[in-house]
Motif scaffolding. Sequence first.
Motif: not given
Length: 95
Positions: A10-12, A17-18, A55-57
């Motif tokens: 969770t911390t990692t 970033s999104t 999604l990446v684009f």
Amino acid sequence: MLQPNELVKTTTLSELSTLELAQALMERLSISPNDWHRLKSNRKVRANEQVAAALVFLLKDQPEEALPRLQQAVGWLDRSISAPPCPTHGQKSGE
């Protein structure tokens, strides 16, 4: 309650970033060269791959690149597209 290894995950994840998360998802869902022949016609796998790339684009503010990938994902799901034959198969020797 979170287990120690879940807390680390969770911390990692919260530190990424999104876009980095989307890129990791795209990498995870991409068909590896070793699995290509086995999965090239798997509609769910191919749609997942295309949606992750879209999604990446989108996160890179490139909707013109996202749209064809989303359209391909829909094509895999609605069965309007199929995998082309492998270019190295089906050829007669000497051609």
